[in-house]
Design an enzyme around this catalytic site. Structure first.
Site, PDB file in Angstrom:
ATOM      1  CE  LYS A 289      -0.239   0.321   5.213  1.00  0.00           C
ATOM      2  NZ  LYS A 289      -1.357  -0.321   5.840  1.00  0.00           N
ATOM      3  N   GLY A 290       2.720   0.777   0.552  1.00  0.00           N
ATOM      4  CA  GLY A 290       3.293   2.091   0.370  1.00  0.00           C
ATOM      5  C   GLY A 290       2.821   3.601   1.552  1.00  0.00           C
TER       6      GLY A 290
END
Ligand code: B12
Length: 250
Positions: free
Chosen positions: A130-131
């Site tokens: 998801k970063g």
């Protein structure tokens, strides 16, 4: 864009007026004497004139302050020494292409918070799919294999796992800086990899909000990333670093 000026001062209401705002806590009960002490400190810090724009008690024995004032100091831009990114920021597709071309297999990344540090949000921001800040994490990259060991990993455990996984890069996070834990732990980690693997050690990367990127040499790592790092910066660095290792002339 106009040329960078040689000498600079902070800008508040008017250009170069030197206005800054700072906050701190003193071990003095809230009241006039505490405010006097805060102003004396501000003067010693080079703020003249200065005013306390906010203060409140933190328990019976401490006071928190916000002080606003003009600093007398000037910065000479010629004295500024920082680490500037020497590699291009690549989109994920180009990182994948570089890894595939250079390694002909996936690049293995092992990540962990070492020592007693349990602050995993930072390393997860870099590794998890998801970063962070609108960028996907390293797990999203098709040519990277990510092994996230999580929190409170000991250095011997990390070295062992890096060997088993045949890590190309080891990413450690250190958020707690009390008693310089981040520095001591990172030095211990880099020394352990050198001892166990010598020149065949993986790339060593340290990250956390209170690291200064200039510390890499002192910490014995290849790169240090500070606050606000995005996954794309790290992935681009990995592509750059393996290019330098495989094709030094490039
Ligand atoms: C969330 C949090 C916690 C959570 C952690 C949950 C978790 N799973 O991570 C919990 C509640 C468990 C916690 C516990 C503690 N915490 Co805490 N915590 C925080 C807090 C509020 C936010 C940290 C955070 O998640 N930031 C968001 C992430 C995205 O940012 P980041 O970590 O900076 O990561 C970015 C970069 O630094 C970089 N990065 C980070 N790591 C890496 C690694 C690599 C390889 C790379 C490339 C980049 C990179 O990339 C990230 C994205 O940009 C901070 C205060 C603050 N506002 O920062 C305090 C803070 C870090 N905690 C602190 C303290 C003191 C503690 C405790 C000791 C409290 C206590 N007395 O129990 C314990 C310690 C627990 C332990 N054993 O480690 C202090 C540390 C002070 C210091 N000088 O060391 C802080 C600063 C609060 C404070 N002002 O006092 N905490």
């Amino acid at each position: 864009m106009t040329a960078e000026p040689r000498h600079v001062r902070p800008y508040g209401d008017t250009s170069g007026d030197g206005m800054v705002q700072t906050s701190f806590t003193l071990p003095v009960p809230h009241g006039p004497r505490a405010e006097g002490a805060a102003l004396l400190l501000a003067a010693k810090m080079g703020m003249d004139p200065a005013m306390v724009v906010h203060s409140h008690a933190i328990g019976p024995d401490f006071t928190f302050f916000v002080v606003y004032g003009s600093v007398t100091h000037i910065v000479d831009m010629a004295d500024v020494h920082v680490v500037e990114r020497e590699y291009p920021l690549l989109p994920p597709g180009e990182v994948n292409t570089a890894v595939k071309r250079l390694l002909r297999r996936k690049l293995v990344v092992v990540g962990a918070c070492i020592g007693t540090d349990a602050h995993t949000v930072g390393i997860d921001a870099i590794l998890n799919i998801k970063g962070f800040a609108g960028e996907k994490g390293l797990e999203y990259y098709r040519e990277l294999r990510v092994v996230n060991l999580g929190a409170q990993v000991t250095v011997p455990e990390l070295v062992k796992r890096a060997r088993t996984e045949k890590a190309d890069a080891v990413l450690v996070s250190q958020v707690v800086t009390q008693r310089d834990a981040h520095i001591l732990n990172t030095r211990e980690m880099s020394a352990a990899f050198r001892e166990a693997m010598g020149a065949r050690r993986p790339l060593l990367i340290a990250g956390g909000p209170r690291f200064d990127p200039r510390m890499a040499g002192d910490l014995g790592v290849d790169r240090v990333f500070g606050r606000g790092t995005t996954p794309g910066e790290v992935a681009s660095y990995l592509a750059h670093a393996i290019t330098v290792r495989k094709e030094p002339a490039a």
